[in-house]
Scaffold this active site. Structure first.
Site, short mmCIF file in Angstrom:
data_model
loop_
_atom_site.label_atom_id
_atom_site.label_comp_id
_atom_site.label_asym_id
_atom_site.label_seq_id
_atom_site.Cartn_x
_atom_site.Cartn_y
_atom_site.Cartn_z
CG ASP A 118 -5.59 1.48 -8.04
OD1 ASP A 118 -4.99 0.65 -7.32
OD2 ASP A 118 -6.07 2.54 -7.60
CB SER B 196 -9.30 0.31 -7.99
OG SER B 196 -8.63 1.19 -8.86
CB SER B 197 -15.08 2.37 -8.35
OG SER B 197 -14.76 3.56 -7.64
CD GLU C 22 -3.03 -0.56 0.00
OE1 GLU C 22 -3.17 -0.23 -1.20
OE2 GLU C 22 -3.46 -1.62 0.45
CG HIS C 23 -0.11 4.89 0.42
ND1 HIS C 23 -0.42 6.20 0.10
CD2 HIS C 23 -1.24 4.37 0.95
CE1 HIS C 23 -1.67 6.46 0.45
NE2 HIS C 23 -2.20 5.35 0.97
CB THR C 24 4.76 0.27 -2.30
OG1 THR C 24 3.66 -0.56 -2.72
CG2 THR C 24 5.06 -0.02 -0.84
CG ASP C 25 0.86 2.92 -6.28
OD1 ASP C 25 1.06 3.62 -5.26
OD2 ASP C 25 -0.22 2.92 -6.91
CD GLU D 210 -7.49 7.63 -10.50
OE1 GLU D 210 -7.72 7.58 -9.28
OE2 GLU D 210 -7.78 6.73 -11.29
CB SER E 103 -22.87 6.57 -15.75
OG SER E 103 -23.26 7.44 -14.70
#
Length: 385
Positions: A176, A130-131, A35-38, A164, A69
């Site tokens: 993601d 991750s919608s 987590e948060h490593t990317d 994004e 949508s």
């Protein structure tokens, strides 16, 4: 999934007055660990899940993009020639930002036909599943196909990340989109976020009699708010102060020096990233050599690190994790960017009901809103349906 595909076609026809030419879909993802490593160019281990975003697409005879949508009333419209981050607002920035980002990666959009898009999803919004990347990835594969752009999956992941980052304004890494595009059933995607090299790691949950339980706290998070950006800024400060391009270049052997140089908060942020990278590597080894029963302690340690060092958990997530652990989970941790969203628990199949009842009771006892719980299955990535 067949029902939602019918709903998407029906929604498209009601909105635009004709039938779509095709349907594409992309999954949400669970990050098993990392987590948060990317965005620190480290290692992650997500897997695609059996909850998907569906996109119906129809071709137009002009240069206009329209998107609608099932979860919003308006139909957003923009000319392809006028695509720019400044012109994109609200949720349509996700799909329309992908079209803009494709051009930034070299797609010649001057002669492509316009398209109408209609989107529906079974990926919960705000749960850390991750919608947003599911929308980006479904739209990316659809436009790549109908515009005959020829981009590979790794490039489409970069396209989704750029959309994004720039069109939506969220400084996320590439994990993601990579999970949504590269996933395969019963496998996790082991991704090196610096080289972007990836490999598939067998999970074997079903064979081992295990399931992944999602515990959605119902506390919505927004990465566009300050917490996510502040953590990223702390990591960048730590790397600069320690004289490395990114925290990926440090190991646990560097922690004593880091503690001497950095202030306490920055040190704890750095310590989470360094130890989390090592936990990802250890998890991959454990899965390949021993199997999923061996990764529980790593999942537990990851949550402690996010709670205490990175400070991105909340009481609801902590309670979900602790209750799952006390009631038979192999391991549990919050997943996603934090400040809300969901926790995951790796649970023996026969223990699912017990854990769900215990968590419902614990949340009621603490006065929290009732969580939503469901199991997910590691699944295939984005595709035309």
């Amino acid at each position: 999934m067949s029902d939602i595909r019918d709903d998407v076609v029906e929604g498209f026809e009601e909105t635009y007055g004709y039938s779509p030419s095709g349907i594409w879909s992309a999954p949400g993802r669970v990050n098993l660990i990392g987590e948060h490593t990317d965005y620190n160019l480290g290692f992650v281990l997500p897997f695609a899940i059996n909850r998907r975003t569906i996109v119906a697409l129809g071709l137009r005879d002009d240069g206009i993009l329209r998107v609608a949508s099932a979860f919003a009333d308006e139909v957003a419209e923009v000319e392809i020639a006028d695509l720019s981050p400044e012109r994109l607002q609200g949720w349509p920035a996700y799909p329309l930002g992908v079209a803009w980002a494709l051009a930034q990666y070299g797609a010649d959009l001057a002669g492509v036909p316009g398209v109408d898009l209609f989107i529906e999803s079974t990926v919960p919004v705000g749960a850390g599943l991750s919608s947003s990347a599911a929308i980006e990835s479904a739209v990316a594969v659809a436009l790549n196909d109908v515009w005959q752009l020829g981009f590979d999956r790794a490039t489409l992941a970069k396209v989704g990340q750029l959309a994004e980052n720039k069109a939506v304004g969220v400084p996320t890494g590439i994990m993601d989109q990579s999970a949504s595009l590269l996933g395969r059933g019963d496998h996790a995607v082991f991704l090196d976020c610096r080289s972007l090299e990836s490999s598939l790691v067998p999970l074997g949950f079903e064979e081992a009699g295990l399931q992944v339980l999602i515990i959605d706290t119902g506390v919505s998070h927004s990465h566009a708010t300050g917490g996510y950006a502040a953590r990223r800024a702390s990591c960048e400060l730590g790397a600069r102060t320690l004289g490395v391009p990114s925290l990926r270049d440090l190991t646990v052997d560097d922690l004593p020096r880091a503690q001497q140089i950095l202030d306490d908060e920055t040190f704890r942020r750095v310590r989470h990233i360094i130890t989390e990278n090592q936990r990802v590597l250890d998890t991959v080894i454990a899965l390949r050599e021993t199997g999923p029963h061996a990764i529980g302690d790593l999942l537990d340690a990851s949550h402690i690190s996010m709670r205490d060092d990175f400070e991105i958990s909340i009481p609801e997530l902590d309670l979900a994790v602790e209750t799952a652990q006390l009631n038979g989970a192999i391991g549990a941790r919050m997943t996603g960017g934090g400040f809300g969203g969901a926790a995951i628990a790796l649970v023996p199949t026969e223990g699912i009901s017990r854990i769900q009842v215990a968590i419902d009771g614990a949340f009621a006892e603490h006065g929290f809103g009732q969580p939503t719980m469901f199991t997910v299955v590691p699944s295939d990535g984005a595709a035309r349906d």
